[in-house]
Write a protein that holds these residues in place. Sequence first.
Motif, PDB file in Angstrom:
ATOM      1  N   UNK B  47       0.599  -1.585   0.029  1.00  0.00           N
ATOM      2  CA  UNK B  47       0.101   0.538  -0.242  1.00  0.00           C
ATOM      3  C   UNK B  47       0.845   1.821   0.049  1.00  0.00           C
ATOM      4  N   UNK B  48       2.181   1.256   0.749  1.00  0.00           N
ATOM      5  CA  UNK B  48       3.010   2.183   0.447  1.00  0.00           C
ATOM      6  C   UNK B  48       3.841   1.590   0.460  1.00  0.00           C
ATOM      7  N   UNK B  62      -0.393  18.918   1.491  1.00  0.00           N
ATOM      8  CA  UNK B  62      -1.454  18.228   0.475  1.00  0.00           C
ATOM      9  C   UNK B  62      -1.161  17.162  -0.359  1.00  0.00           C
ATOM     10  N   UNK B  63      -1.617  16.213  -0.296  1.00  0.00           N
ATOM     11  CA  UNK B  63      -1.698  14.875  -0.203  1.00  0.00           C
ATOM     12  C   UNK B  63      -2.528  15.215  -1.866  1.00  0.00           C
ATOM     13  N   UNK B  64      -1.545  14.959  -3.290  1.00  0.00           N
ATOM     14  CA  UNK B  64      -2.291  14.022  -4.267  1.00  0.00           C
ATOM     15  C   UNK B  64      -2.361  13.047  -5.100  1.00  0.00           C
ATOM     16  N   UNK B  68      -7.269   5.100  -4.772  1.00  0.00           N
ATOM     17  CA  UNK B  68      -5.922   4.034  -4.937  1.00  0.00           C
ATOM     18  C   UNK B  68      -4.696   4.131  -5.040  1.00  0.00           C
ATOM     19  N   UNK B  69      -4.146   5.242  -4.554  1.00  0.00           N
ATOM     20  CA  UNK B  69      -2.622   6.396  -4.424  1.00  0.00           C
ATOM     21  C   UNK B  69      -2.284   5.885  -3.048  1.00  0.00           C
ATOM     22  N   UNK B  70      -2.684   5.665  -2.100  1.00  0.00           N
ATOM     23  CA  UNK B  70      -2.491   5.420  -0.849  1.00  0.00           C
ATOM     24  C   UNK B  70      -2.160   6.706   0.203  1.00  0.00           C
ATOM     25  N   UNK B 227       0.986   4.730  -6.902  1.00  0.00           N
ATOM     26  CA  UNK B 227       0.506   3.707  -6.411  1.00  0.00           C
ATOM     27  C   UNK B 227       1.754   3.186  -5.198  1.00  0.00           C
ATOM     28  N   UNK B 228       1.514   3.692  -4.698  1.00  0.00           N
ATOM     29  CA  UNK B 228       1.918   3.680  -3.027  1.00  0.00           C
ATOM     30  C   UNK B 228       3.027   4.978  -3.175  1.00  0.00           C
ATOM     31  N   UNK B 229       3.731   5.228  -3.391  1.00  0.00           N
ATOM     32  CA  UNK B 229       5.348   5.731  -3.520  1.00  0.00           C
ATOM     33  C   UNK B 229       5.037   7.285  -4.055  1.00  0.00           C
ATOM     34  N   UNK B 230       6.022   8.167  -2.816  1.00  0.00           N
ATOM     35  CA  UNK B 230       6.002   9.302  -3.264  1.00  0.00           C
ATOM     36  C   UNK B 230       6.117   9.983  -4.393  1.00  0.00           C
ATOM     37  N   UNK B 231       6.244  10.016  -6.250  1.00  0.00           N
ATOM     38  CA  UNK B 231       6.509  10.086  -7.055  1.00  0.00           C
ATOM     39  C   UNK B 231       7.312  11.815  -7.294  1.00  0.00           C
TER      40      UNK B 231
END
Lengths: 285, 249
Positions: B47-48, B62-64, B68-70, B227-231
């Motif tokens: 999940x992360x 802010x979480x963008x 389902x991105x986590x 997908x659970x990662x900070x891009x």
Amino acid sequence: MERMEHAASVSAAQAAVEPSSERTAGERAWLDVKQGFENWRVWWLLGIGDIRQRYRRSKLGQFWITLSIVIFIGAIGVVYSALFKQPVETYIPYLATTYIVWTLLSGIITDSAGAFVQAEGFLRQQALPKSTFILRVLVRNFLSFAHNIVVLPFVFLLFGVAPSWTWFAALGGLIVVALVGFLAALICAILCTRFRDLPQIIQNVIQVAFFISPITWRVELLDEPLRPWVVLNPFAALLQIVSEPLLGRMPDPITYTSAGLSVLVLAFVAWPLFSRFRQRIVYWL
Amino acid sequence: MASITLRNACVDFPIYNARGRSLKANVLRRVGGRIDSNNREIITVEALRDINLDLRPGDRLALVGHNGAGKSTLLRVLAGAYEPSRGVAHIDGKVSSLLDMTMGMDPELTGRENITLRGIFLGMTFRQATEITPAIEEFTELGGFMDLPMRTYSSGMTLRLAFAVSTAVQPDILLLDEMISVGDMSFAEKARIRLEQVMENSRILVLASHDPMILKRYCNKAVHLREGQIVAAGSIDDILEQHGALEQG
């Protein structure tokens, strides 16, 4: 690669600062239990809420359980006293006491199976100590016990069981039961969260334990050489350290030793299990 | 001091099928017998993955990211509910997550009793909970309903009450999954002002939302999750620009 650089830009200033106090799993488990006890308001309210919810909007409330216990004691008391050829006036007080204590013991174990599963909504949202929900099971069952024990004065009056100083020893016994209950419930709750078919197995074990423990039968009915073996059954020992003093007799030292041993054994199992899997519990829900 | 430090934090969910959940199946597997290769491994969902985050007072993050991105999982890690399965999470300060405001409330109890109940969950003492009751009574405008069981409330009324109690404590770290809007028009405005005040007074704010306007308004930093990662991580404007470009392109 790009990702790494970006992540660094947010944290640039503090990148060098590592969390100074890294706790081991054991320390965090200990902290969980400590904070669990400090959080007494939460488990106290949850426990009361459980009792209330079970019989909401009924006049008798929790006393429905008490009533069912009275019926059980009355029916089984009459039949079994004839079966075991025991005088009713001593058999019924005996059965009433052992059965009410047994209800406490078995209730803690059976309820603990769902302790974490039931608390899913809480555990997934907030950083509450896991031990909170074990203590909630204890509160729920001890409150239930407090309702049920109301039966005993009536039974004792009816059959002429005299008050005794040994009743204070029963209080000591209850403290041991609470301790064992906490440890056993912790083990059960963890394992039952991981293995969902375990509650049924535990239910069966409890059922068998009911028959092999001196609840409906007296130790004195056994042949002399067999009697010492009874206390090897931890359920029997825990039962007797509360029920015997209530009936005016002091349990022998072997019974206390057996009860003490179950505390030790459970602690040795519960501690590593809780330290190792405490943080996994939420993931199993 | 309020601070959040995540170092390579990972959250892996084991997905057990009925066999994996069963003690009997697990024991029999050890003992022998036919092994179904599909059931052998436990599937885990990541999940992360390797989340690094440093937040200090003044940060409004802010979480963008897509569904389902986590985002929600990350919020739960920050709330302390999920401890990372690998890596480190260090959260310092009193956290309040308005993720589930009705948590712990009991429909059988009256509004007044529920204030106590919810207050205790937020870490108040019984006395403190009693002390805030009049203010909440006034704010929620529930009047006579305060002494009725909560099951008689409409969902809007329940939410009003839950919102009022949940925002009665000032946390160091505030976690929000989407901006909360409660009640009808006049109440929503009142609720917004109250929420903004709590947000303002929090040292650290983390807000997950799909609405760029809202994020721009309340946040100064942003991380983009996929997908659970900070891009991507950086200032709110940069990230929103990138994210917007991604959405279109």
